[in-house]
Design a protein around this motif. Structure first.
Motif, PDB file in Angstrom:
ATOM      1  N   TYR A 112       0.718  -1.109  -0.060  1.00 38.22           N
ATOM      2  CA  TYR A 112      -0.020  -0.028   0.036  1.00 38.22           C
ATOM      3  C   TYR A 112       0.739   1.213  -0.039  1.00 38.22           C
ATOM      4  O   TYR A 112       1.977   1.286   0.314  1.00 38.22           O
ATOM      5  CB  TYR A 112      -0.971  -0.089   1.157  1.00 38.22           C
ATOM      6  CG  TYR A 112      -2.030  -0.779   1.226  1.00 38.22           C
ATOM      7  CD1 TYR A 112      -3.340  -0.765   0.747  1.00 38.22           C
ATOM      8  CD2 TYR A 112      -1.741  -2.232   1.685  1.00 38.22           C
ATOM      9  CE1 TYR A 112      -4.280  -1.742   0.884  1.00 38.22           C
ATOM     10  CE2 TYR A 112      -2.751  -3.066   1.821  1.00 38.22           C
ATOM     11  CZ  TYR A 112      -4.125  -2.945   1.229  1.00 38.22           C
ATOM     12  OH  TYR A 112      -4.952  -3.688   1.367  1.00 38.22           O
ATOM     13  N   GLU A 113       0.196   2.311  -0.347  1.00 39.79           N
ATOM     14  CA  GLU A 113       1.080   3.668  -0.434  1.00 39.79           C
ATOM     15  C   GLU A 113       0.220   4.481   0.519  1.00 39.79           C
ATOM     16  O   GLU A 113      -1.120   4.565   0.625  1.00 39.79           O
ATOM     17  CB  GLU A 113       1.232   4.270  -1.731  1.00 39.79           C
ATOM     18  CG  GLU A 113      -0.239   4.750  -2.334  1.00 39.79           C
ATOM     19  CD  GLU A 113      -0.190   5.197  -3.874  1.00 39.79           C
ATOM     20  OE1 GLU A 113      -0.567   6.468  -4.074  1.00 39.79           O
ATOM     21  OE2 GLU A 113       0.533   4.395  -4.641  1.00 39.79           O
ATOM     22  N   ILE A 114       0.866   5.466   1.099  1.00 40.23           N
ATOM     23  CA  ILE A 114       0.176   6.482   1.797  1.00 40.23           C
ATOM     24  C   ILE A 114      -0.667   7.311   1.359  1.00 40.23           C
ATOM     25  O   ILE A 114      -0.074   7.656   0.405  1.00 40.23           O
ATOM     26  CB  ILE A 114       0.750   7.001   3.008  1.00 40.23           C
ATOM     27  CG1 ILE A 114       1.836   6.035   3.910  1.00 40.23           C
ATOM     28  CG2 ILE A 114       0.047   8.220   3.842  1.00 40.23           C
ATOM     29  CD1 ILE A 114       2.614   6.834   4.734  1.00 40.23           C
ATOM     30  N   LYS A 115      -2.052   7.722   1.504  1.00 45.75           N
ATOM     31  CA  LYS A 115      -2.837   8.542   0.520  1.00 45.75           C
ATOM     32  C   LYS A 115      -4.150   9.224   1.476  1.00 45.75           C
ATOM     33  O   LYS A 115      -4.254   8.459   2.407  1.00 45.75           O
ATOM     34  CB  LYS A 115      -3.528   7.800  -0.525  1.00 45.75           C
ATOM     35  CG  LYS A 115      -4.268   8.569  -1.558  1.00 45.75           C
ATOM     36  CD  LYS A 115      -5.021   8.179  -2.609  1.00 45.75           C
ATOM     37  CE  LYS A 115      -5.717   8.766  -3.335  1.00 45.75           C
ATOM     38  NZ  LYS A 115      -5.832   8.446  -4.749  1.00 45.75           N
ATOM     39  N   SER A 116      -4.223  10.449   1.160  1.00 46.08           N
ATOM     40  CA  SER A 116      -5.252  11.291   2.026  1.00 46.08           C
ATOM     41  C   SER A 116      -6.486  11.102   0.979  1.00 46.08           C
ATOM     42  O   SER A 116      -6.466  11.645  -0.126  1.00 46.08           O
ATOM     43  CB  SER A 116      -4.775  12.447   2.448  1.00 46.08           C
ATOM     44  OG  SER A 116      -5.739  12.902   3.174  1.00 46.08           O
ATOM     45  N   ILE A 117      -7.976  10.602   1.610  1.00 45.92           N
ATOM     46  CA  ILE A 117      -9.083  10.773   1.011  1.00 45.92           C
ATOM     47  C   ILE A 117      -9.971  11.489   1.785  1.00 45.92           C
ATOM     48  O   ILE A 117     -10.228  11.153   2.952  1.00 45.92           O
ATOM     49  CB  ILE A 117      -9.502   9.376   0.663  1.00 45.92           C
ATOM     50  CG1 ILE A 117      -8.615   8.689  -0.419  1.00 45.92           C
ATOM     51  CG2 ILE A 117     -11.002   9.695  -0.237  1.00 45.92           C
ATOM     52  CD1 ILE A 117      -9.259   7.455  -0.837  1.00 45.92           C
ATOM     53  N   ASN A 118     -10.366  12.786   1.282  1.00 45.83           N
ATOM     54  CA  ASN A 118     -11.287  13.691   2.056  1.00 45.83           C
ATOM     55  C   ASN A 118     -10.648  14.096   3.419  1.00 45.83           C
ATOM     56  O   ASN A 118     -11.250  14.103   4.336  1.00 45.83           O
ATOM     57  CB  ASN A 118     -12.596  13.133   2.152  1.00 45.83           C
ATOM     58  CG  ASN A 118     -13.571  13.192   0.791  1.00 45.83           C
ATOM     59  OD1 ASN A 118     -13.071  13.715  -0.160  1.00 45.83           O
ATOM     60  ND2 ASN A 118     -14.175  11.746   0.684  1.00 45.83           N
ATOM     61  N   GLY A 119      -9.342  14.202   3.560  1.00 39.36           N
ATOM     62  CA  GLY A 119      -8.684  14.632   4.898  1.00 39.36           C
ATOM     63  C   GLY A 119      -8.290  13.505   5.745  1.00 39.36           C
ATOM     64  O   GLY A 119      -7.914  13.713   6.690  1.00 39.36           O
ATOM     65  N   ILE A 120      -8.947  12.179   5.197  1.00 41.80           N
ATOM     66  CA  ILE A 120      -8.440  10.935   6.125  1.00 41.80           C
ATOM     67  C   ILE A 120      -6.989  10.256   5.572  1.00 41.80           C
ATOM     68  O   ILE A 120      -7.225   9.834   4.409  1.00 41.80           O
ATOM     69  CB  ILE A 120      -9.698  10.254   6.196  1.00 41.80           C
ATOM     70  CG1 ILE A 120     -10.697  10.731   6.792  1.00 41.80           C
ATOM     71  CG2 ILE A 120      -9.340   8.768   7.076  1.00 41.80           C
ATOM     72  CD1 ILE A 120     -12.005  10.213   7.146  1.00 41.80           C
ATOM     73  N   ARG A 142      -9.769  -2.461  -9.186  1.00 41.53           N
ATOM     74  CA  ARG A 142     -10.304  -2.523  -7.699  1.00 41.53           C
ATOM     75  C   ARG A 142      -9.412  -1.547  -6.985  1.00 41.53           C
ATOM     76  O   ARG A 142      -8.206  -1.763  -6.942  1.00 41.53           O
ATOM     77  CB  ARG A 142     -10.414  -3.738  -7.396  1.00 41.53           C
ATOM     78  CG  ARG A 142     -11.141  -3.902  -5.977  1.00 41.53           C
ATOM     79  CD  ARG A 142     -11.664  -5.443  -5.685  1.00 41.53           C
ATOM     80  NE  ARG A 142     -12.849  -5.525  -6.859  1.00 41.53           N
ATOM     81  CZ  ARG A 142     -13.179  -6.761  -7.187  1.00 41.53           C
ATOM     82  NH1 ARG A 142     -12.641  -7.739  -6.446  1.00 41.53           N
ATOM     83  NH2 ARG A 142     -14.199  -6.967  -7.945  1.00 41.53           N
ATOM     84  N   TYR A 143      -9.993  -0.870  -6.003  1.00 43.66           N
ATOM     85  CA  TYR A 143      -9.404   0.020  -5.371  1.00 43.66           C
ATOM     86  C   TYR A 143      -9.534  -0.259  -3.905  1.00 43.66           C
ATOM     87  O   TYR A 143     -10.817  -0.734  -3.352  1.00 43.66           O
ATOM     88  CB  TYR A 143     -10.126   1.679  -5.565  1.00 43.66           C
ATOM     89  CG  TYR A 143      -9.913   2.143  -6.754  1.00 43.66           C
ATOM     90  CD1 TYR A 143      -8.840   2.757  -7.466  1.00 43.66           C
ATOM     91  CD2 TYR A 143     -11.304   2.064  -7.685  1.00 43.66           C
ATOM     92  CE1 TYR A 143      -8.854   2.988  -8.756  1.00 43.66           C
ATOM     93  CE2 TYR A 143     -11.054   2.376  -8.904  1.00 43.66           C
ATOM     94  CZ  TYR A 143      -9.830   2.992  -9.426  1.00 43.66           C
ATOM     95  OH  TYR A 143      -9.645   3.314 -10.898  1.00 43.66           O
ATOM     96  N   TYR A 144      -8.432  -0.167  -3.051  1.00 42.98           N
ATOM     97  CA  TYR A 144      -8.510  -0.634  -1.656  1.00 42.98           C
ATOM     98  C   TYR A 144      -7.980   0.509  -0.792  1.00 42.98           C
ATOM     99  O   TYR A 144      -7.086   1.145  -1.292  1.00 42.98           O
ATOM    100  CB  TYR A 144      -7.571  -1.847  -1.137  1.00 42.98           C
ATOM    101  CG  TYR A 144      -7.856  -2.986  -2.166  1.00 42.98           C
ATOM    102  CD1 TYR A 144      -8.533  -3.950  -1.610  1.00 42.98           C
ATOM    103  CD2 TYR A 144      -7.320  -3.091  -3.486  1.00 42.98           C
ATOM    104  CE1 TYR A 144      -8.926  -5.179  -2.396  1.00 42.98           C
ATOM    105  CE2 TYR A 144      -7.612  -4.192  -4.275  1.00 42.98           C
ATOM    106  CZ  TYR A 144      -8.473  -5.315  -3.633  1.00 42.98           C
ATOM    107  OH  TYR A 144      -8.648  -6.378  -4.472  1.00 42.98           O
ATOM    108  N   PHE A 145      -8.780   1.022   0.202  1.00 38.90           N
ATOM    109  CA  PHE A 145      -8.376   1.886   1.127  1.00 38.90           C
ATOM    110  C   PHE A 145      -8.608   1.544   2.608  1.00 38.90           C
ATOM    111  O   PHE A 145      -9.792   0.984   2.851  1.00 38.90           O
ATOM    112  CB  PHE A 145      -9.248   3.252   0.773  1.00 38.90           C
ATOM    113  CG  PHE A 145      -8.730   4.370   1.619  1.00 38.90           C
ATOM    114  CD1 PHE A 145      -7.449   4.933   1.643  1.00 38.90           C
ATOM    115  CD2 PHE A 145      -9.462   5.120   2.494  1.00 38.90           C
ATOM    116  CE1 PHE A 145      -6.959   5.953   2.002  1.00 38.90           C
ATOM    117  CE2 PHE A 145      -8.971   6.077   3.205  1.00 38.90           C
ATOM    118  CZ  PHE A 145      -7.665   6.739   2.899  1.00 38.90           C
ATOM    119  N   ASN A 146      -7.632   1.627   3.457  1.00 41.72           N
ATOM    120  CA  ASN A 146      -7.805   1.178   4.713  1.00 41.72           C
ATOM    121  C   ASN A 146      -7.043   2.291   5.697  1.00 41.72           C
ATOM    122  O   ASN A 146      -6.361   2.909   5.557  1.00 41.72           O
ATOM    123  CB  ASN A 146      -6.688  -0.105   5.110  1.00 41.72           C
ATOM    124  CG  ASN A 146      -6.952  -1.422   4.356  1.00 41.72           C
ATOM    125  OD1 ASN A 146      -8.073  -1.522   3.721  1.00 41.72           O
ATOM    126  ND2 ASN A 146      -5.856  -2.141   4.162  1.00 41.72           N
TER     127      ASN A 146
END
Length: 169
Positions: A112-120, A142-146
């Protein structure tokens, strides 16, 4: 003349049976109407998500809450699965860590890479998947966000990036 009338009546009755069977077997009925569900808020293990319109919840996902272990911690896990059609899915898992102290770095397995979505801030990755619907084969991302929110681990898998952006708040 009577033979033709009997054949017509039999065909008419067979047609009625087929029409009523089709109407009765439609898995997408909502309140007697045949239309996709509207946008709605759902709560999964204490966190509220706004599921966009068109996503139907899989029938088995209503009772998917149970005790589990995650990274040697005792947790309560709830998962819900939605689909928009035979190809596009939305899968949400929320682990309640109870009193365990957990950080965002404990979620990254290196892919995984570090990413911010809507400030999270969370961990994001994309994978190419192949899905099948009958004879139709489809390749799409397919997108994964944890991420961690309120001492809960949230894991989202989604086939549409805009839907992922709407869910993470």
């Amino acid at each position: 003349m009577q033979k033709n009338t009997i054949i017509i009546m039999v065909l008419f009755l067979i047609g009625l049976v087929l029409v009523f069977s089709y109407i009765k077997a439609d898995p997408n009925s909502y309140n007697g109407k045949y239309e996709p569900p509207n946008p709605r808020d759902i709560e999964i293990n204490g966190i509220t998500f706004s599921v966009p319109g068109g996503f139907m919840e899989d029938r088995d996902s209503y009772s998917a809450i149970y005790e589990d272990t995650f990274s040697n911690h005792s947790v309560t896990k709830e998962e819900r699965t939605f689909h928009q059609n035979d190809i596009l899915i939305l899968y949400i898992k929320v682990y309640d860590l109870k009193d365990a102290n957990f950080t965002l770095n404990d979620l990254n397995d290196g892919s995984y890479e570090i990413k911010s979505i809507n400030g999270i801030e969370g961990f994001f990755k994309t994978e190419e998947v192949e899905t099948h619907s009958g004879f139709v084969k489809n390749n799409h991302p397919r997108y994964y966000f944890n991420y961690v929110k309120d001492n809960r681990i949230v894991m989202i898998q989604c086939d549409v990036m805009n839907v992922l952006n709407q869910l993470v708040k």
